[in-house]
Design an enzyme around this catalytic site. Structure first.
Site, PDB file in Angstrom:
ATOM      1  N   CYS A  57      -5.740   9.366  -6.588  1.00 56.43           N
ATOM      2  CA  CYS A  57      -6.396   8.774  -4.673  1.00 56.43           C
ATOM      3  C   CYS A  57      -6.957  10.517  -4.576  1.00 56.43           C
ATOM      4  O   CYS A  57      -8.098  11.228  -4.236  1.00 56.43           O
ATOM      5  CB  CYS A  57      -6.156   8.469  -3.643  1.00 56.43           C
TER       6      CYS A  57
ATOM      7  N   GLU B 207      -3.580   4.607   3.980  1.00 49.84           N
ATOM      8  CA  GLU B 207      -3.905   5.940   2.948  1.00 49.84           C
ATOM      9  C   GLU B 207      -5.469   5.472   1.980  1.00 49.84           C
ATOM     10  O   GLU B 207      -4.435   4.677   1.135  1.00 49.84           O
ATOM     11  CB  GLU B 207      -2.673   6.402   2.844  1.00 49.84           C
TER      12      GLU B 207
ATOM     13  N   GLU C 219     -16.299   8.190  -4.744  1.00 51.99           N
ATOM     14  CA  GLU C 219     -14.743   7.937  -5.298  1.00 51.99           C
ATOM     15  C   GLU C 219     -15.285   7.319  -6.919  1.00 51.99           C
ATOM     16  O   GLU C 219     -15.690   6.254  -6.480  1.00 51.99           O
ATOM     17  CB  GLU C 219     -14.129   7.664  -4.831  1.00 51.99           C
TER      18      GLU C 219
ATOM     19  N   LYS D 246       3.572  -5.862  -0.887  1.00 55.14           N
ATOM     20  CA  LYS D 246       2.868  -7.070  -1.537  1.00 55.14           C
ATOM     21  C   LYS D 246       2.413  -6.092  -2.780  1.00 55.14           C
ATOM     22  O   LYS D 246       1.550  -5.180  -2.404  1.00 55.14           O
ATOM     23  CB  LYS D 246       1.829  -7.383  -0.479  1.00 55.14           C
TER      24      LYS D 246
END
Length: 496
Positions: free
Chosen positions: A299, A265, A398, A190
């Site tokens: 990331c 993750e 973040e 996906k």
């Protein structure tokens, strides 16, 4: 529907885009949404719609998993040599079409085309790496148990599901599905609704090179519906999600209810600890390169720069000088060094964090704000350097854009404490000429990965994963990941 850019598209890319609207690809064939609902795919560099993808319903996601499950016995039943041969053909085909896939990825994800080409090569290298490992796995392991004839036997799990983000669409597919396929599992992919095109190209390519139908399936749709249905499906045997911590928690909850092993993750807020014995200019250039790479949408990036007080001013000067030279442009512009962020929502997120950081007391050392690229209405932002207290929102949360937050330190222990002052734990780096100090600090930082005199280092054979809010179940790019895609059965016969 046409792509509005002054840069020439490859004929194969133009032909591919003319397939729009794109159905999902399941069981070796197009798999359209019965509803006919479509999601536009936008070029982040221009704001133009370049294609549309089908938005599958939860029941259609369930059917795709069933098809992957049905294809599993035959795929797992092949010899390792037969499976490896097929997967190596796929790697060769991807490598042959690298320029095509890279241009698709550049248009779809806003990634500089040369960087996208590197991602495609990484996919190829990753698939070949895991095929090579799988060729060496001993499926039966004899156990030395007194009074018993005993051994363990490894075999693949079944249909495995993968939900990927929009920042590294093709590279992360390689990281995810390569070990699963090499071990004999089937996969349901996906991709993010913003960046589904390269995954669909891969599925079509797999069909061409003879990957059996149902082994590689790509389902398109929105995360809240299609993605949720995939993580909730009870026929999935293993799950892997890469994305935000908030969505990762929901995926983890779904898998927990179904007792499905899951790898998460998630995000990061990496620190780069710079001591006063470094080549200041070279280190500044390296870290500027890190936050401008893919517009900071990475990331594991270093976004908290902890600089020894003795070199802080010099370091800032070199960073500002280098940032002034960064050319922002359309992803297909061969002279561009930084492209757009992926969509208007992400653009506003980056700009919003810059504003919140300054409102919270951060000093703006350089840049920030929206950027303009002549001839394009894309999602462009300027790189920014903020500085101040580490309790600032821009230092703690973040941002996922080309923004670094700087702070000074005086001692090694202070630097370690500052690096660990975060909820995340994905990747940090330490910069020093003192090898002993480098190792000592690297081992003291709470993160899945600590790099020395470099950042964003991904070598096949080295585990990669996160801790704390950055996720769990790592091991990507190493033998541990491959072994995750085998389940183990103990076989015991009493003697005498």
């Amino acid at each position: 529907m046409s792509v509005m850019t002054k840069f020439e598209l490859l004929p194969a890319v133009e032909t591919f885009l003319k397939q729009s609207p794109f159905a999902s690809f399941v069981g070796g064939q197009d798999f359209p949404a019965a509803s006919g609902n479509l999601i536009p795919t936008i070029d982040p560099g221009s704001g133009d719609t370049i294609a549309e993808i089908h938005d599958l319903s939860p029941s259609e996601i369930d059917r795709a998993v069933e098809i992957a499950d049905e294809a599993f016995p035959a795929w797992a039943g092949l010899s390792q040599q037969e499976r490896s041969s097929i997967l190596l053909r796929l790697a060769d085909a991807v490598e042959a079409d690298k320029a095509i896939i890279a241009q698709i990825e550049a248009l779809d994800a806003g990634k500089i085309q040369a960087q996208a080409a590197g991602d495609v090569q990484n996919f190829v290298d990753t698939l070949r790496y895991f095929v090579g490992l799988a060729d060496k796995v001993e499926l039966r392991t004899k156990l030395d148990v007194p009074g018993h004839d005993a051994w363990t036997f490894k075999q693949p799990w079944g249909a495995c599901a993968f939900i990927f983000p929009w920042n590294f669409p093709f590279l992360l597919i390689g990281w995810g599905i390569s070990p699963a396929l090499a071990a004999g599992n089937t996969v349901v992919i996906k991709p993010a609704e913003d960046t589904s095109l390269s995954a669909l190209y891969l599925a079509q390519l797999a069909k061409k090179v003879g990957v059996p139908d149902g082994v590689i399936n790509v389902v398109t749709g929105r995360g809240a519906t299609a993605g949720a249905a995939l993580s909730n499906n009870t026929k999935i045997k293993r799950m892997s999600f890469t994305g935000s911590p908030e969505v990762g928690q929901m995926v983890g909850e779904s898998c927990g209810r179904n007792l499905v092993p899951v790898k998460l993750e998630l995000g990061g807020k990496g620190a780069a600890v710079v001591f006063d014995d470094v080549d200041v200019k070279a280190t500044a250039e390296a870290l500027v390169g890190a936050i401008t790479f893919h517009s900071g949408q990475v990331c594991c990036d270093a976004t908290r720069w902890l600089i020894h007080e003795n070199v802080y001013d010099e370091f800032v000067k070199h960073c500002v000088d280098r940032l002034k030279e960064v050319k922002i442009g359309h992803p297909l512009d061969p002279n561009a060094q930084m492209g757009p962020v992926v969509n208007p929502k992400q653009c506003q997120r980056v700009l919003g964090y810059q504003d919140k950081g300054k409102a919270g007391g951060a000093e703006c050392l350089y840049g920030g704000g929206a950027a303009t690229v002549e001839g394009y209405e894309g999602n462009y932002v300027k790189p920014a350097l903020l500085a101040g207290s580490l309790d600032n929102v821009a230092a703690q949360e973040e941002i996922f854009g080309p923004v670094a937050y700087l702070a000074k330190f005086g001692s090694e222990q202070e630097a370690i404490a500052m690096a660990n002052d975060t909820q995340y734990g994905l990747a940090n780096s330490v910069w020093t000429k003192d090898d002993d100090r480098a190792a000592r600090v690297a081992e003291s930082m709470t993160a899945g990965n600590s790099w020395i005199n470099a950042h964003n280092v991904f070598a096949h054979g080295v585990p990669y994963g996160g801790v704390n809010k950055s996720g769990m179940g790592g091991g990507v790019l190493s033998i541990e990941t491959l072994m995750d895609y085998y389940r183990s059965t103990s076989v015991v016969r009493p003697l005498g």
